[in-house]
Each structure stands twice: as structure tokens, then as C-alpha cells.
Design an enzyme around this catalytic site. Structure first.
Site, PDB file in Angstrom:
ATOM      1  N   PHE A   1      20.047 -10.786  72.762  1.00  0.00           N
ATOM      2  CA  PHE A   1      20.226 -10.427  74.171  1.00  0.00           C
ATOM      3  C   PHE A   1      21.717 -10.371  74.462  1.00  0.00           C
ATOM      4  O   PHE A   1      22.411 -11.385  74.321  1.00  0.00           O
ATOM      5  CB  PHE A   1      19.552 -11.501  75.019  1.00  0.00           C
ATOM      6  CG  PHE A   1      19.775 -11.426  76.506  1.00  0.00           C
ATOM      7  CD1 PHE A   1      18.955 -10.633  77.311  1.00  0.00           C
ATOM      8  CD2 PHE A   1      20.751 -12.197  77.127  1.00  0.00           C
ATOM      9  CE1 PHE A   1      19.124 -10.600  78.697  1.00  0.00           C
ATOM     10  CE2 PHE A   1      20.926 -12.167  78.513  1.00  0.00           C
ATOM     11  CZ  PHE A   1      20.116 -11.369  79.295  1.00  0.00           C
TER      12      PHE A   1
ATOM     13  N   ILE B   1      26.713 -13.922  71.176  1.00  0.00           N
ATOM     14  CA  ILE B   1      25.324 -13.494  71.227  1.00  0.00           C
ATOM     15  C   ILE B   1      24.488 -14.206  70.152  1.00  0.00           C
ATOM     16  O   ILE B   1      24.672 -13.975  68.947  1.00  0.00           O
ATOM     17  CB  ILE B   1      25.211 -11.953  71.098  1.00  0.00           C
ATOM     18  CG1 ILE B   1      26.134 -11.277  72.129  1.00  0.00           C
ATOM     19  CG2 ILE B   1      23.755 -11.501  71.233  1.00  0.00           C
ATOM     20  CD1 ILE B   1      25.921 -11.708  73.580  1.00  0.00           C
TER      21      ILE B   1
ATOM     22  N   LEU C   1      17.116 -14.477  82.641  1.00  0.00           N
ATOM     23  CA  LEU C   1      17.771 -15.788  82.574  1.00  0.00           C
ATOM     24  C   LEU C   1      16.909 -16.856  83.239  1.00  0.00           C
ATOM     25  O   LEU C   1      16.857 -17.996  82.771  1.00  0.00           O
ATOM     26  CB  LEU C   1      19.160 -15.739  83.218  1.00  0.00           C
ATOM     27  CG  LEU C   1      20.186 -14.853  82.502  1.00  0.00           C
ATOM     28  CD1 LEU C   1      21.532 -14.906  83.223  1.00  0.00           C
ATOM     29  CD2 LEU C   1      20.380 -15.242  81.051  1.00  0.00           C
TER      30      LEU C   1
ATOM     31  N   GLY D   1      28.993 -46.758  63.769  1.00  0.00           N
ATOM     32  CA  GLY D   1      29.472 -45.808  62.764  1.00  0.00           C
ATOM     33  C   GLY D   1      28.367 -44.907  62.248  1.00  0.00           C
ATOM     34  O   GLY D   1      28.579 -43.717  61.998  1.00  0.00           O
TER      35      GLY D   1
ATOM     36  N   GLU E   1      23.674 -19.777  79.498  1.00  0.00           N
ATOM     37  CA  GLU E   1      22.676 -19.563  80.556  1.00  0.00           C
ATOM     38  C   GLU E   1      23.153 -20.151  81.885  1.00  0.00           C
ATOM     39  O   GLU E   1      22.367 -20.705  82.651  1.00  0.00           O
ATOM     40  CB  GLU E   1      21.337 -20.206  80.171  1.00  0.00           C
ATOM     41  CG  GLU E   1      20.753 -19.628  78.921  1.00  0.00           C
ATOM     42  CD  GLU E   1      19.846 -18.462  79.211  1.00  0.00           C
ATOM     43  OE1 GLU E   1      19.457 -18.289  80.375  1.00  0.00           O
ATOM     44  OE2 GLU E   1      19.550 -17.728  78.277  1.00  0.00           O
TER      45      GLU E   1
HETATM   46  P1  FAD Z   1      33.873 -18.799  81.707  1.00  0.00           P
HETATM   47  O1  FAD Z   1      32.999 -17.975  82.585  1.00  0.00           O
HETATM   48  O2  FAD Z   1      35.221 -18.274  81.357  1.00  0.00           O
HETATM   49  O3  FAD Z   1      34.018 -20.241  82.359  1.00  0.00           O
HETATM   50  C1  FAD Z   1      35.038 -21.172  81.996  1.00  0.00           C
HETATM   51  C2  FAD Z   1      34.949 -22.379  82.923  1.00  0.00           C
HETATM   52  O4  FAD Z   1      35.196 -21.957  84.267  1.00  0.00           O
HETATM   53  C3  FAD Z   1      33.564 -23.014  82.933  1.00  0.00           C
HETATM   54  O5  FAD Z   1      33.684 -24.415  82.998  1.00  0.00           O
HETATM   55  C4  FAD Z   1      32.933 -22.498  84.207  1.00  0.00           C
HETATM   56  O6  FAD Z   1      31.974 -23.397  84.730  1.00  0.00           O
HETATM   57  C5  FAD Z   1      34.142 -22.378  85.110  1.00  0.00           C
HETATM   58  N1  FAD Z   1      33.956 -21.382  86.181  1.00  0.00           N
HETATM   59  C6  FAD Z   1      33.735 -20.042  86.052  1.00  0.00           C
HETATM   60  N2  FAD Z   1      33.599 -19.458  87.251  1.00  0.00           N
HETATM   61  C7  FAD Z   1      33.757 -20.440  88.177  1.00  0.00           C
HETATM   62  C8  FAD Z   1      33.715 -20.480  89.608  1.00  0.00           C
HETATM   63  N3  FAD Z   1      33.432 -19.384  90.343  1.00  0.00           N
HETATM   64  N4  FAD Z   1      33.912 -21.683  90.208  1.00  0.00           N
HETATM   65  C9  FAD Z   1      34.127 -22.795  89.494  1.00  0.00           C
HETATM   66  N5  FAD Z   1      34.181 -22.829  88.153  1.00  0.00           N
HETATM   67  C10 FAD Z   1      33.987 -21.664  87.499  1.00  0.00           C
HETATM   68  N6  FAD Z   1      25.472 -14.949  76.188  1.00  0.00           N
HETATM   69  C11 FAD Z   1      24.601 -13.908  76.045  1.00  0.00           C
HETATM   70  O7  FAD Z   1      24.673 -12.922  76.776  1.00  0.00           O
HETATM   71  N7  FAD Z   1      23.625 -13.949  75.085  1.00  0.00           N
HETATM   72  C12 FAD Z   1      23.486 -15.007  74.233  1.00  0.00           C
HETATM   73  O8  FAD Z   1      22.587 -15.003  73.390  1.00  0.00           O
HETATM   74  C13 FAD Z   1      24.407 -16.107  74.347  1.00  0.00           C
HETATM   75  N8  FAD Z   1      24.355 -17.150  73.444  1.00  0.00           N
HETATM   76  C14 FAD Z   1      25.356 -18.103  73.477  1.00  0.00           C
HETATM   77  C15 FAD Z   1      25.417 -19.059  72.446  1.00  0.00           C
HETATM   78  C16 FAD Z   1      26.447 -19.996  72.426  1.00  0.00           C
HETATM   79  C17 FAD Z   1      26.538 -20.985  71.300  1.00  0.00           C
HETATM   80  C18 FAD Z   1      27.407 -20.008  73.478  1.00  0.00           C
HETATM   81  C19 FAD Z   1      28.511 -21.024  73.484  1.00  0.00           C
HETATM   82  C20 FAD Z   1      27.339 -19.074  74.479  1.00  0.00           C
HETATM   83  C21 FAD Z   1      26.338 -18.099  74.501  1.00  0.00           C
HETATM   84  N9  FAD Z   1      26.309 -17.086  75.465  1.00  0.00           N
HETATM   85  C22 FAD Z   1      25.409 -16.041  75.356  1.00  0.00           C
HETATM   86  C23 FAD Z   1      27.387 -16.977  76.459  1.00  0.00           C
HETATM   87  C24 FAD Z   1      27.299 -17.982  77.590  1.00  0.00           C
HETATM   88  O9  FAD Z   1      26.267 -17.616  78.471  1.00  0.00           O
HETATM   89  C25 FAD Z   1      28.688 -18.051  78.259  1.00  0.00           C
HETATM   90  O10 FAD Z   1      29.530 -18.750  77.366  1.00  0.00           O
HETATM   91  C26 FAD Z   1      28.637 -18.744  79.591  1.00  0.00           C
HETATM   92  O11 FAD Z   1      27.974 -17.943  80.536  1.00  0.00           O
HETATM   93  C27 FAD Z   1      30.034 -19.082  80.125  1.00  0.00           C
HETATM   94  O12 FAD Z   1      30.873 -17.980  80.057  1.00  0.00           O
HETATM   95  P2  FAD Z   1      32.351 -18.131  79.406  1.00  0.00           P
HETATM   96  O13 FAD Z   1      32.171 -18.773  78.081  1.00  0.00           O
HETATM   97  O14 FAD Z   1      32.974 -16.803  79.455  1.00  0.00           O
HETATM   98  O15 FAD Z   1      33.092 -19.163  80.340  1.00  0.00           O
END
Ligand code: FAD
Length: 390
Positions: free
Chosen positions: A134, A168, A245, A346, A369
Site C-alpha cells: 500500500f 512501504i 487506514l 541484562g 498509520e
Molecule cells: P513526519 O510526518 O515527518 O512527522 C515527524 C514528527 O512530526 C512526528 O513526531 C509527528 O507526530 C510530528 N508531526 C507531524 N505533523 C504534526 C503536526 N501537525 N502537529 C504536531 N506534530 C506533528 N506508509 C505507507 O503508506 N505504507 C506502508 O506500508 C507503510 N509502512 C511503514 C512501515 C514502517 C516500518 C514505518 C516506519 C513507516 C511506514 N509507513 C508506511 C509510513 C508511516 O505511515 C509514516 O512514517 C508516518 O505516517 C509518519 O510520517 P513521517 O515518517 O513522514 O513523519
């Protein structure tokens, strides 16, 4: 039996049907036989146990709520929740594979797909013959996916797709990807992109300290020709991906609780066996405080997800309720994992026990998510009516 006995301090099992308990036991036995014995090794090597994909299909873990006529399980949402709970007690990465396949790939095809797409794809995805992924998140758009840059343009009987997705799950092993991109009018649409299409690649993401037994990758679209029949006809706009979602977050709310149960159970057993200062460590007040708080939080979360499941079955659950349950389960699970790990001293940092793996996995689960912060803002907006996102 020698199967795992989940904590049940408030007789929540009495709220489950015979069928629910049988499904839970079946997945519990499957986890014990197929996942627990191998998962530590795969996680340590950062390898994806691909051989589990057809087995998960056989066990009905892919699309449990999809109608049986399309190869799904035709089960209710409590059954789906219990399956995710048991899988994640094994490993969050395996539960992630099931969540992606069922809620993020099969669900959008079921809800928004054409009859032809459903008949062609759903049975193969349900059986695990094909693995899907996805694609919503992009390098520059995570919490704010509506800002996505991935775009497609009309070219007659097909469209030309350009852009990139990041983080992803399942991507490196996926036969197809359900991805979200903007059309010529800037409207978000769902597209099915298949492995082998020219210009489509899925480079693996290396170096994760979390979800090491789950394969993560990018999706790169370089002028990919996608036939128009691969567009999901039934939805336009962000409600498409957001609807998926909600289903996946519901499963995560149960799943993270499974990881928490495993950590609690491990710490409780250890506290009765490990002797220091001539006493089991469980006889010390500080260790009892940790255990007492863990079982209290697990019990509260069990009741929350059970009630949410009933509301889902009745078609009354709101996305904001799902959001609250997802955040709560992830937070309590992450805290329980950390405290449980400390209780093992440990030994807690080794792969002899599952706790540190759960603890590291849960850092992804609390992030994907919708992060913990984003879910707080969703609840905050719901109760105040003020949008604090921007
Ligand atoms: P950012 O959006 O850059 O956020 C960084 C920080 O800022 C976070 O702490 C966030 O809470 C904070 N923040 C952001 N906006 C605001 C706001 N308005 N106010 C206050 N704080 C804020 N995505 C997919 O589409 N498909 C997948 O299958 C999928 N699998 C994943 C698997 C793994 C192992 C991981 C780590 C991620 C995966 N994701 C996937 C992506 C995941 O959904 C995103 O990492 C997540 O939505 C956060 O986005 P970002 O990493 O860009 O963080």
C-alpha cells in the site's frame, strides 16, 4: 493446554463467542508452531520470512472480514481483532504483513474496485498466492499525505505515472501495489501497479532497528504506463486511503495489545523465577508496581478494543474512535515493553526473550498509520472542534 494463556483480569473472554475463542486458539497454535520458533532468527538477520505468506493465507489472516465469495473469511470484526492480537504477540512485523494485505490492499479493492478487479485479485491475495503493498507515504509527505506529489496523466487507454513512495511495508516482495496518486485535476485516485510494469521498481530500505522481520521499501514510478482498468473506479479524494487506514488502525489497536500481553506474561514469569537478595524479584514492591500497572493498562485496553469491535460490527464505529484505540494500545504497549525489558535485567536485552524485539517493533507501530501525536490531534479536534493540525 500448553498454548499461551492471555491475561484476562476482568473476564473479557466471557464477552467472546465460541467461534471467537476457536479462531483465537487456531491462530495462537499457528503462532506457536510457525512463528515463535523462527522469528527471532529472522529479526536478527533482518530477513522477511516469505514462506509464511501462503501459510497466513491458509489460516485466513488475509482479509478475514472480506466476504467468502471473494476468498475472504466472512468473519466479524472481533474475530479480525483477535487474529491480529495473536499474530502481533508473535511479532509486529508479521501482523504488519497481514494488516497491509487485508486492510490496505484487499479492503480498497473490495470497497472501491470494479467487479473484474475484485474477482481477479481478491482470491489470490486472500490465499497468499500474491502479496500486495500500500503506497501512500512519500519522502516529503508523511503525516500530511494530502500534499502528495505522485501524479498521473491521461494518455488514452492508459495513464503515465510519476513519483515515489517511501516506507512501504511488503514492497520488496509485493506482486502488486495499491497506490494513491493525483490525476490531472489534482484529485487523489487509487491505482493498482503491478510488478514488471516498465519504470516501476521497489528498492529495499535497509538499516532498520525496528520491524526487522518485515520487508520495507520504496516504490519508484518513472513514467510507468498503467492501463486505465487498473484505476479503482469507486473512490476519489483522500477518503479513499483514509477509509483503508481506519480498517488497518482497528487491527493495530488489537495487535499492539498482543505484543503488550506477551511482554507482561514474560516479565511476570521471570519475576517469579529470578532470585535476587534471596527472594524472587516479583516479591519486591517496585517490581510489583510495574506488573500491577501493566495488567491494569492491558485490561483497560482489552475492554476498549472489545467495545470498538462491537461498534465496528454494528457499523457504528467512528474513525475518531478507531484513532483513540490505536493510539492508546500503541502507547501502553510501548510502555509495557520498556518496563518489562527492565524487569529482565541484562537478559532483557537478548534475543532469548521476545521483549526487546517487541519494544523496538512498537516504535514503528506507534509511528505508522498516524503517529501518536497525530492521533492526539485527531481526538483534540474531535472534542474541541478546533483544527490544530495547521
Ligand atoms: P513526519 O510526518 O515527518 O512527522 C515527524 C514528527 O512530526 C512526528 O513526531 C509527528 O507526530 C510530528 N508531526 C507531524 N505533523 C504534526 C503536526 N501537525 N502537529 C504536531 N506534530 C506533528 N506508509 C505507507 O503508506 N505504507 C506502508 O506500508 C507503510 N509502512 C511503514 C512501515 C514502517 C516500518 C514505518 C516506519 C513507516 C511506514 N509507513 C508506511 C509510513 C508511516 O505511515 C509514516 O512514517 C508516518 O505516517 C509518519 O510520517 P513521517 O515518517 O513522514 O513523519
Amino acid at each position: 493446554t500448553d498454548l499461551f494463556q492471555s491475561p484476562d483480569y476482568f473476564q473479557v473472554d466471557d464477552l467472546l463467542s465460541e467461534e471467537h475463542l476457536a479462531i483465537r486458539d487456531a491462530i495462537r497454535a499457528f503462532v506457536k508452531k510457525e512463528i515463535s520458533p523462527i522469528i527471532e532468527d529472522y529479526a536478527q538477520r533482518a530477513a522477511f520470512p516469505e514462506h509464511l505468506v501462503p501459510l497466513l493465507g491458509q489460516m485466513g489472516c488475509f482479509g478475514p472480514t472480506i466476504p467468502a465469495s471473494y476468498g475472504g473469511g466472512g468473519l466479524d470484526y472481533i474475530s479480525y481483532g483477535l487474529m491480529m492480537q495473536e499474530l502481533e504477540r508473535g511479532d509486529s512485523g508479521i501482523r504488519s504483513t497481514a494488516s497491509v494485505q487485508g486492510s490496505l490492499v484487499m479492503y480498497p479493492i473490495m470497497a472501491y474496485g470494479s467487479e473484474e478487479q475484485k474477482q481477479k485479485l481478491l482470491p489470490r491475495l486472500a490465499s497468499g498466492e500474491w502479496l500486495g503493498c500500500f503506497g501512500l507515504t512519500e519522502p516529503d509527505h508523511g503525516s500530511n499525505p494530502a500534499g502528495m506529489l505522485t501524479r498521473f496523466t491521461d494518455a488514452g487507454d492508459h495513464v503515465i505515472l510519476n513519483g515515489a513512495k517511501m516506507w512501504i511495508s511488503n514492497a520488496p516482495y509485493a506482486r502488486l501495489a495499491v497506490i494513491w496518486a493525483k490525476d490531472d485535476n489534482g484529485e487523489v485516485r487509487g491505482l493498482i501497479v503491478e510488478r514488471g510494469m516498465e519504470g516501476f521498481s521497489t528498492p529495499t530500505t535497509h538499516g532498520k532497528w525496528s520491524l526487522r522481520a518485515s520487508a520495507t521499501g520504496e516504490l519508484v514510478f518513472d513514467n510507468v504506463k498503467v492501463p486505465k482498468e487498473n484505476i479503482l473506479p469507486g473512490v476519489k479524494g483522500m477518503k479513499g486511503p483514509l477509509g483503508c487506514l481506519t480498517k488497518a488502525r482497528y487491527g493495530i489497536a488489537w495487535g499492539a495489545l498482543g505484543a503488550a500481553m506477551d511482554c507482561y506474561d514474560t516479565a511476570l514469569r521471570y519475576s517469579k523465577e529470578r532470585i535476587q537478595f534471596d527472594k524472587p524479584i516479583g516479591a519486591f514492591q517496585l517490581q510489583q508496581k510495574k506488573l500491577a500497572e501493566m495488567i491494569t493498562e492491558i485490561t483497560k485496553a482489552q475492554l476498549l478494543v472489545w467495545r470498538l469491535g462491537v461498534l465496528m460490527n454494528e457499523g457504528k464505529a467512528t474513525p475518531t474512535q478507531v484513532s483513540m484505540a490505536k493510539r492508546n494500545s500503541c502507547e501502553i504497549a510501548a510502555n509495557i515493553a520498556r518496563n518489562a525489558r527492565q524487569m529482565l535485567g541484562g537478559m532483557g536485552i537478548t534475543g532469548e526473550y521476545s521483549i526487546m524485539r517487541h519494544m523496538m517493533n512498537l516504535e514503528s507501530v506507534i509511528t505508522y498509520e498516524g503517529t501518536h501525536d497525530i492521533h492526539l490531534l485527531i481526538t483534540g479536534m474531535d472534542v474541541t472542534g478546533f483544527n490544530a493540525f495547521k
